[in-house]
Scaffold this motif. Sequence first.
Motif, PDB file in Angstrom:
ATOM      1  N   MET A   1      34.830  40.148  34.097  1.00 25.08           N
ATOM      2  CA  MET A   1      36.071  40.773  33.620  1.00 25.08           C
ATOM      3  C   MET A   1      37.053  39.336  33.511  1.00 25.08           C
ATOM      4  N   ASP A   2      37.793  39.413  32.767  1.00 23.15           N
ATOM      5  CA  ASP A   2      38.660  38.180  32.068  1.00 23.15           C
ATOM      6  C   ASP A   2      39.721  38.063  33.318  1.00 23.15           C
ATOM      7  N   ASP A   3      40.499  36.872  33.175  1.00 28.13           N
ATOM      8  CA  ASP A   3      41.335  36.454  34.189  1.00 28.13           C
ATOM      9  C   ASP A   3      42.472  37.138  33.917  1.00 28.13           C
ATOM     10  N   ARG A   4      42.822  37.663  32.946  1.00 28.52           N
ATOM     11  CA  ARG A   4      44.413  38.564  32.724  1.00 28.52           C
ATOM     12  C   ARG A   4      43.995  40.000  33.458  1.00 28.52           C
ATOM     13  N   ARG A   5      42.752  40.538  33.136  1.00 31.18           N
ATOM     14  CA  ARG A   5      42.527  41.994  33.725  1.00 31.18           C
ATOM     15  C   ARG A   5      42.360  41.887  35.370  1.00 31.18           C
ATOM     16  N   THR A   6      41.756  40.679  35.758  1.00 34.59           N
ATOM     17  CA  THR A   6      41.800  40.570  37.184  1.00 34.59           C
ATOM     18  C   THR A   6      42.987  40.294  37.888  1.00 34.59           C
ATOM     19  N   ARG A   7      43.870  39.424  37.177  1.00 37.31           N
ATOM     20  CA  ARG A   7      45.349  39.391  37.573  1.00 37.31           C
ATOM     21  C   ARG A   7      45.950  40.721  38.145  1.00 37.31           C
ATOM     22  N   LEU A   8      45.771  41.349  36.833  1.00 38.73           N
ATOM     23  CA  LEU A   8      46.621  43.063  36.931  1.00 38.73           C
ATOM     24  C   LEU A   8      45.903  43.679  37.905  1.00 38.73           C
ATOM     25  N   GLU A   9      44.529  43.688  38.069  1.00 32.11           N
ATOM     26  CA  GLU A   9      43.911  44.266  39.249  1.00 32.11           C
ATOM     27  C   GLU A   9      44.344  44.008  40.497  1.00 32.11           C
ATOM     28  N   ARG A  10      44.536  42.598  40.682  1.00 30.36           N
ATOM     29  CA  ARG A  10      44.958  42.244  41.823  1.00 30.36           C
ATOM     30  C   ARG A  10      46.501  42.685  42.231  1.00 30.36           C
ATOM     31  N   GLU A  11      47.080  42.684  41.099  1.00 32.57           N
ATOM     32  CA  GLU A  11      48.509  43.203  41.289  1.00 32.57           C
ATOM     33  C   GLU A  11      48.639  44.358  41.505  1.00 32.57           C
ATOM     34  N   ARG A  12      47.747  45.513  40.984  1.00 26.67           N
ATOM     35  CA  ARG A  12      47.698  46.766  41.453  1.00 26.67           C
ATOM     36  C   ARG A  12      47.366  46.972  42.917  1.00 26.67           C
ATOM     37  N   GLN A  13      46.333  46.284  43.221  1.00 27.08           N
ATOM     38  CA  GLN A  13      46.076  46.516  44.463  1.00 27.08           C
ATOM     39  C   GLN A  13      46.786  46.041  45.827  1.00 27.08           C
ATOM     40  N   LYS A  14      47.542  44.970  45.530  1.00 24.46           N
ATOM     41  CA  LYS A  14      48.707  44.667  46.337  1.00 24.46           C
ATOM     42  C   LYS A  14      49.830  45.456  46.466  1.00 24.46           C
ATOM     43  N   THR A  15      50.228  46.128  45.146  1.00 27.63           N
ATOM     44  CA  THR A  15      51.216  46.973  45.064  1.00 27.63           C
ATOM     45  C   THR A  15      50.783  48.312  45.991  1.00 27.63           C
ATOM     46  N   LEU A  16      49.583  48.728  45.601  1.00 27.53           N
ATOM     47  CA  LEU A  16      48.995  49.922  46.039  1.00 27.53           C
ATOM     48  C   LEU A  16      49.005  49.942  47.954  1.00 27.53           C
ATOM     49  N   GLU A  17      48.749  48.705  48.340  1.00 27.82           N
ATOM     50  CA  GLU A  17      48.741  48.268  49.648  1.00 27.82           C
ATOM     51  C   GLU A  17      50.259  48.372  50.351  1.00 27.82           C
ATOM     52  N   ARG A  18      51.140  47.677  49.477  1.00 29.49           N
ATOM     53  CA  ARG A  18      52.357  47.709  49.928  1.00 29.49           C
ATOM     54  C   ARG A  18      53.117  49.237  50.157  1.00 29.49           C
ATOM     55  N   LEU A  19      52.509  49.985  48.872  1.00 28.51           N
ATOM     56  CA  LEU A  19      53.036  51.342  48.945  1.00 28.51           C
ATOM     57  C   LEU A  19      52.576  52.244  50.137  1.00 28.51           C
ATOM     58  N   ALA A  20      51.169  51.920  50.361  1.00 28.88           N
ATOM     59  CA  ALA A  20      50.770  52.669  51.573  1.00 28.88           C
ATOM     60  C   ALA A  20      51.373  52.396  52.910  1.00 28.88           C
ATOM     61  N   SER A  21      51.813  50.930  53.131  1.00 25.68           N
ATOM     62  CA  SER A  21      52.457  50.490  54.228  1.00 25.68           C
ATOM     63  C   SER A  21      53.981  51.078  54.298  1.00 25.68           C
ATOM     64  N   LEU A  22      54.805  50.992  53.256  1.00 29.87           N
ATOM     65  CA  LEU A  22      56.020  51.686  53.201  1.00 29.87           C
ATOM     66  C   LEU A  22      55.963  53.109  53.636  1.00 29.87           C
ATOM     67  N   THR A  23      54.919  53.743  52.880  1.00 33.46           N
ATOM     68  CA  THR A  23      54.831  55.357  53.116  1.00 33.46           C
ATOM     69  C   THR A  23      54.731  55.490  54.568  1.00 33.46           C
TER      70      THR A  23
END
Length: 113
Positions: free
Chosen positions: A1-23
């Motif tokens: 997986m290229d670096d750009r896609r990896t960055r976006l996937e990491r960003e998605r994971q962090k955001t999903l974790e933050r959303l779960a915590s906030l919820t």
Amino acid sequence: MDDRRTRLERERQKTLERLASLTGDFDAIVAASRDSNADDEHDPEGSTIAFERSQLGALAEQARRHLTEIDAAEERLAAGTYETCERCGRPIWDDRLRARPVARTCTACASAG
């Protein structure tokens, strides 16, 4: 997986974790307010439960909007326009995309407003 896609996937994971915590926090506040008969709306000593709910709700909405931005960035990546400024057409430098993987504009256009 290229670096750009990896960055976006990491960003998605962090955001999903933050959303779960906030919820979870939001749900805990709602549950606590159901079990309490305190009149927090008129308590001059601290923030109200309604304020805390509102604040958490706003943060959760912000996380949901960020997920939408991540989806759009992934679409730009697939279309080959991820590193191109939507405003002026010049490149978005890698340093900016590392700092803000969902950036749609180059630094110059972002600074201009």
